[in-house]
Write a protein that holds these residues in place. Structure first.
Motif, PDB file in Angstrom:
ATOM      1  N   THR A   1      25.743 -80.689 -14.979  1.00 42.41           N
ATOM      2  CA  THR A   1      24.693 -81.679 -15.256  1.00 42.41           C
ATOM      3  C   THR A   1      25.169 -83.085 -14.909  1.00 42.41           C
ATOM      4  O   THR A   1      24.445 -83.873 -14.287  1.00 42.41           O
ATOM      5  N   MET A   2      26.393 -83.415 -15.321  1.00 40.88           N
ATOM      6  CA  MET A   2      26.944 -84.744 -15.043  1.00 40.88           C
ATOM      7  C   MET A   2      27.101 -84.975 -13.547  1.00 40.88           C
ATOM      8  O   MET A   2      26.804 -86.067 -13.044  1.00 40.88           O
ATOM      9  N   ASP A   3      27.566 -83.962 -12.831  1.00 39.82           N
ATOM     10  CA  ASP A   3      27.746 -84.082 -11.385  1.00 39.82           C
ATOM     11  C   ASP A   3      26.431 -84.432 -10.702  1.00 39.82           C
ATOM     12  O   ASP A   3      26.347 -85.394  -9.927  1.00 39.82           O
ATOM     13  N   ALA A   4      25.393 -83.653 -10.994  1.00 36.34           N
ATOM     14  CA  ALA A   4      24.106 -83.866 -10.322  1.00 36.34           C
ATOM     15  C   ALA A   4      23.500 -85.213 -10.698  1.00 36.34           C
ATOM     16  O   ALA A   4      23.024 -85.965  -9.830  1.00 36.34           O
ATOM     17  N   ALA A   5      23.520 -85.548 -11.991  1.00 35.97           N
ATOM     18  CA  ALA A   5      22.881 -86.793 -12.438  1.00 35.97           C
ATOM     19  C   ALA A   5      23.625 -88.023 -11.936  1.00 35.97           C
ATOM     20  O   ALA A   5      23.001 -89.023 -11.540  1.00 35.97           O
TER      21      ALA A   5
END
Length: 887
Positions: free
Chosen positions: A672-676
């Protein structure tokens, strides 16, 4: 808001300084050094300078403490109200102040280390090698722990980009002040020695004030080599064996020094200074040869002096300490090769056989330096053999403390530094190799072709003269395939011809961009099967080194996604290496700034994936970080001890299982952190016109004029896209604008996308990777300033981009505070928080002076003003000193 009266100003400054919870000794140092600087400004500055400096200091402290828009506006008016000439002097004064505060802070660190050394438990510090060894022994058993200690390797590689913003003359002045402050500390409070020390400090601060703060010209690569040599001469040559000694003292207790040491040398030095030619046209084959020669000259002089000192101290009579047969045989060999000197030494030391040998060995070391073929050692292994003959003779005669005392220090120095000091590593871009091979295949040649081939000839020359360890690693930037590495071997063969033996090379792939990191495991699988590479792999016992770049990946996708990608790449590469039986060393291309992988090294090491360290850690040490970590002997020893301890503990079963479990448990958060974070980062940097806007709202263009180092700041003539810009000025420019965007942008959106505050707090406590990332961002944000940042961003006439940056800054700050706990940044790290708060209002003063210069230089209707350019460059140097990093 009205200006404060003198009494109110004194009261405000006093309350601010009293509110900084400094150790009393450090507070006294800052007070003394600051008052001496004030005297120098009154004596040597122009009329009214001291009063103007105090006005701006008071105004920025007031703006920092009450945070009202009115207070900030008044501070800005004070800075804007100076003439350009007066602003120049004020900027220099604040820069001098930072040099003195940095000195006081370093002095306090050394003071604490000395006090710790004076206590019996000094070697049992929680993050020392001795403690790590004890913990490891509990987990894997003492025999296995000893085996891991013997295999331990810490390999710092010094690079030249960037060099420090401050001049070497300024650094030398600060070093002299450090010695004077030592004397001031030890002198009686009211005695003549203290008055004398204070007078000499005043004299030295006057020199510091009068020394031009900016270099007139960029340093040459050879200048950079000599600068790094200063660190070796002043600290590392003696500090490294002292680290070994301290560890051995702890592990052996009362037996230390009376029997052979447990500790084997675990530090290996590398250098890119004079070898890294990727993007630096000033690093030529000739420079590389000179760099190797300079380094060898320094280490051989050191070894010669040490051998003489040890020899002169071995006044052991043959009756009390009889020589071994091997020692007598060595004497006969040495005497045959150096008859006159042997006769003279024998006459002066008639019955002292060990002393005689050591004095002749010192002569052979000197002959190695001066290239006297009759006496010179062929390689350091032959010197080590002679030293061990002396050592074994002493031990056999019962003189174990002489065998394993000062003589052991010399043995460690030879084992660590050899005759080359630091392995000189060459780096070149894969595209350069491809172009040169294409020309050679077509029977063409040009200057670039000849220079590339001459580089391989230089490596061959260095190996022949100083040994194969002096220069054997060749790094290929932007490795995309096995052919990129095979090209190095083809070029080496071209360089020396078919009838000669090419230099022995370990070719190292460097994966820098986000895409390259993702592709790295597949490329490595292809590499090890390539015939040109597989042969060398077998020769080395299947040892493989892989370099990972932190800078370009962060510039590609932002710091959050880059950190996650680096972790994933390391995990996959380590697992692959384990599976096919390769001894892997990951080489971390970390910079000094947080946007380039900087931050505390020991916590970063403990957060690495399982089997990615395995007792071996190699990293680049860049610019001001070299002097911060290795410039003082006590600090250098502490740093090496801490890092080596972390390297030892990184492979402990408890640490590996913790990292593995956390990575699995929080894999969904990572995704989630990577994409956001990438989405948020791309929303900024991929916006049309971003690159020219960035160049306008920061002093990026002007940084290229600052004579920091020999390497050009950018690849092209202008910045039309981020690809045109090197990672260092990308980070440095955001730092100067008090935004520090390269160190934090996207983390707020990443944490917001996860949303679960309780789970994020849990992850922060249990997942070392997230903890290290968040802690580094907290440090980066603490050095930023939203009010000043907004003024820089307003220079760009792009409210959409400015608002995006400011919104992400606020979001990131909010989430970091919530995840780490407390009510402000760095609440859980009081020492670091104190250091940042102590400096912030003074950095603000320089930032306001820089802003006024930048506004003038960005005025399209105004002619270019050299005085404003100088003011801006002065402020850049000062802010770098205040924040304690460049790029």
């Amino acid at each position: 808001m009205q200006e404060l009266t003198p009494t109110e100003a004194i009261d405000l400054v006093g309350r601010f300084e009293a509110g900084q919870e400094l150790p009393e000794e450090m507070r006294a140092d800052v007070r003394v050094l600051g008052s001496l600087l004030g005297r120098v400004l009154q004596e040597s500055g122009s009329p009214g300078l001291f009063e103007d400096v105090e006005r701006l200091r008071t105004a920025t402290i007031q703006a920092y403490t009450d945070e009202t828009p009115e207070a900030f506006a008044r501070a800005a008016r004070v800075a804007d109200g100076f003439s350009v000439g007066r602003a120049d002097e004020v900027a220099r004064a604040f820069t001098c102040y930072f040099h003195l505060v940095n000195l006081a802070e370093e002095h306090q660190r050394v003071r604490i280390l000395r006090e710790r050394d004076g206590r019996a438990v000094s070697a049992d510090a929680a993050d020392s090698i001795a403690t790590a060894f004890a913990r490891l022994s509990e987990e894997v058993g003492e025999d296995a722990a000893h085996e891991r200690l013997r295999a331990l390797r810490f390999h710092p590689v010094f690079t030249a980009h960037p060099t420090e913003a401050r001049r070497r003359a300024v650094s030398a002045s600060i070093r002299r002040l450090s010695e004077l402050l030592d004397g001031y500390d030890t002198a009686a409070e009211e005695g003549s020695a203290r008055r004398r020390a204070e007078r000499r400090m005043l004299e030295e601060i006057d020199v510091l004030w009068r020394t031009a703060p900016l270099r007139a010209e960029k340093p040459s690569p050879t200048d950079e080599v000599r600068s790094v040599m200063g660190v070796f001469d002043e600290t590392l040559y003696t500090a490294v064996p002292h680290v070994y000694r301290r560890v051995d003292d702890t592990l052996q207790g009362d037996e230390a020094g009376a029997r052979a040491p447990i500790v084997r040398p675990f530090v290996r030095l590398g250098s890119w200074v004079g070898g890294d030619r990727d993007g630096n046209p000033f690093v030529t084959a000739s420079v590389t040869r000179k760099a190797a020669a300079i380094a060898s000259e320094h280490v051989l002089r050191g070894l010669e002096r040490t051998a003489l000192r040890v020899g002169r101290g071995l006044t052991l009579d043959a009756a009390s300490t009889p020589p071994s047969d091997a020692l007598l045989a060595l004497w006969q060999r040495l005497r045959a090769g150096d008859e006159e000197a042997a006769a003279e030494i024998a006459q002066r030391s008639p019955n002292e056989p060990h002393r005689r040998i050591m004095l002749l060995l010192a002569r052979r070391i000197a002959a190695t330096r001066t290239r006297d073929a009759d006496l010179a050692y062929r390689d350091p292994e032959h010197l080590l053999a002679d030293l061990r003959t002396v050592q074994e003779s002493l031990a056999a005669a019962g003189a174990a403390r002489q065998a394993y005392g000062h003589l052991q220090q010399l043995v460690w120095q030879v084992e660590t530094f050899g005759f080359h000091l630091a392995e000189l590593e060459v780096r070149q871009h894969s595209a350069v190799h491809a172009r040169v091979l294409a020309r050679l295949d077509a029977g063409e040649a040009d200057d670039e072709t000849e220079e590339v081939l001459d580089t391989f000839r230089a490596i061959a020359y260095i190996q022949e003269r100083f040994g194969p360890k002096a220069a054997g690693r060749y790094i290929v930037s932007f490795t995309r395939s096995a052919d990129d590495l095979a090209a190095v071997h083809r070029l080496a063969r071209h360089a020396v011809g078919e009838d000669a033996t090419p230099p022995v090379l370990d070719v190292i792939p460097l994966f820098e961009t986000f895409a390259d990191l993702r592709a790295a495991p597949g490329i490595l699988a292809e590499i090890v099967g390539h015939p040109a590479f597989a042969a060398r792999l077998e020769q080395t016992g299947r040892r493989l080194e892989v370099m990972l770049g932190y800078s370009d990946s962060s510039k590609d996708v932002g710091p959050v996604a880059a950190n996650l990608a680096l972790y994933e790449a390391q995990a996959e590469i380590a697992e692959w290496a384990q599976r096919i039986g390769i001894e892997l060393t990951l080489f971390h291309g970390r910079g000094g700034a947080l946007g380039r992988g900087g931050g505390p090294a020991n916590s970063a090491i403990l957060a690495q994936p399982p089997h990615s360290v395995d007792g071996r850690f190699k990293l680049t040490e860049q610019g001001e970080v070299i002097f911060a970590r290795y410039g003082d002997p006590a600090i250098a020893m502490r740093h090496i001890d801490q890092v080596a301890a972390a390297v030892l503990m990184a492979s402990a079963p408890s640490n590996e299982s913790r990292n593995r479990a956390a990575a699995e448990r929080y894999a969904d958060i990572a995704r989630t952190m990577d994409a956001a974070s990438r989405e948020r980062f791309f929303a900024l940097v991929k916006e049309p016109g971003f690159a020219p806007w960035f160049a306008r709202v920061t002093p990026m263009e002007e940084i290229g004029q600052l004579a920091l180092g020999s390497r050009p700041a950018r690849r092209g003539l202008s910045v039309e896209s981020l690809e045109d810009l090197r990672a260092i000025p990308w980070v440095f420019a955001w730092t100067q604008a008090r935004i520090n965007l390269a160190g934090w942008f996207g983390l707020g959106s990443a944490l917001e996308a996860v949303g679960d505050e309780e789970r994020l707090r849990e992850a922060y406590q249990e997942w070392p990777l997230l903890r290290t990332l968040v802690d580094n961002v907290a440090m980066s944000l603490a050095k930023a300033d939203a009010r000043i940042a907004r003024r820089y961003l307003d220079l760009g006439d792009r409210a959409d981009l400015a608002d995006l940056v400011m919104a992400e800054m606020a979001l990131t700050r909010s989430w970091v505070i919530r995840v780490t706990g407390g009510d402000e940044l760095l609440a859980t790290k009081p020492v670091l928080q104190r250091a940042v708060k102590m400096r912030s209002p003074y950095v603000d003063a320089l930032s306001l002076l820089q802003l006024r210069a930048l506004r003038a230089l960005r005025d399209a209707d105004a002619p270019r003003d050299p005085e404003q350019e100088r003011l801006l460059l002065l402020s850049v140097s000062g802010v770098a000193a205040g924040l304690q990093n460049t790029g």
